[in-house]
Design a protein around this motif. Structure first.
Motif: not given
Length: 268
Positions: A58, A60, A98, A100, A105-106, A110, A118, A129
């Motif tokens: 991921r 961010v 956020a 995503v 859904d990370a 998060l 989110r 993200v």
């Protein structure tokens, strides 16, 4: 990226070695240098270990900026739908939001970042993200603290500036200049360019580039955009997607943190 930075060894590849050396340095410094400086480096080492164990695929990317820069409008434009609240009343963004992309859904990442709101963005840039953050100069102290904390944790920083406040001292002196080592994970978006007469845009962009070079961020990409009209938004979206798909930003961010911490330790 500037020619000077291109000539340097790959900081991401050197990260494990540099983290180890910084760990040795902080142990040697314990009891000899100010406790606050030593503890700050220890906190960085702990944060680096946590980030490397969380959602390694991921990236961010956070939109940061001052009041009225249009971060939430740009967030919506990049996402392609209205998610972040946009209003004339300031401040609008109260806590990080956020978007995503991808299959999961990370959640763990998060949670670690402290992002409660989110939304799933569906298919798109692998592993991205995107965060909309509170104003760095918000009149609400908690909002400023959240923005500052997130600036210290996200992988990529996209500074959203506007033609009226792009030279603001809070942005440059409190954030951009102290983070000069993070040029490899920094982008700048001059939003609201539609408010500038066509003949003045080049001059404003040139002045902004000059200020960034003074901050130590020479070579950082500057994108002229208008969230309202869509100008430059596809190009910025593509650039963010490319950064995410490269899957190196988290390591580059930590490498910049290590360089900054080592310099602070040396000054102490």
């Amino acid at each position: 990226m500037s020619a000077r930075r291109r000539r340097q060894a790959d900081p991401a590849a050197a990260l494990p070695r540099d983290l180890s050396l910084l760990g040795e340095a902080v142990e040697l410094a314990d009891g000899h240098l100010p406790a606050d400086d030593v503890e700050a480096v220890r906190a960085l080492l702990a944060r680096a270990e946590e980030r490397q164990n969380l959602a390694t695929g991921r990236t961010v990317v956070a939109l940061l900026g001052a009041t009225g820069s249009g971060k939430s409008s740009l967030f919506n434009a990049l996402l392609g739908r209205e998610v972040a609240r946009v209003a004339a009343r300031r401040p609008t963004t109260h806590q990080p939001l956020a978007a995503v992309w991808g299959d999961d859904d990370a959640a763990d990442l998060l949670d670690w970042l402290g992002v409660p709101e989110r939304t799933l963005a569906g298919d798109g840039p692998g592993g991205l993200v995107l965060l909309d953050l509170p104003d760095i100069d918000s009149t609400v102290a908690d909002h400023r603290r959240v923005a500052a904390r997130m600036a210290g944790r996200v992988d990529v920083l996209v500074w959203v500036l506007d033609p009226q406040k792009y030279a603001d001292g809070i942005v440059h002196e409190d954030f951009l200049e102290p983070m000069a080592a993070h040029a490899d994970v920094t982008l700048v978006a001059l939003n609201q360019v539609d408010t500038l007469p066509a003949g003045e845009r080049a001059a404003v962009l040139a002045d902004l580039t000059r200020l960034l070079a003074r901050d130590g961020l020479d070579g950082v990409e500057v994108h002229a955009v208008s969230a309202r009209e869509g100008t430059g938004v596809p190009e910025l979206r593509e650039r963010i997607a490319a950064v995410a798909e490269g899957r190196r930003a988290a390591q580059l961010r930590l490498a910049a943190d290590v360089r900054t911490a080592a310099a602070e330790l040396a000054r102490a």
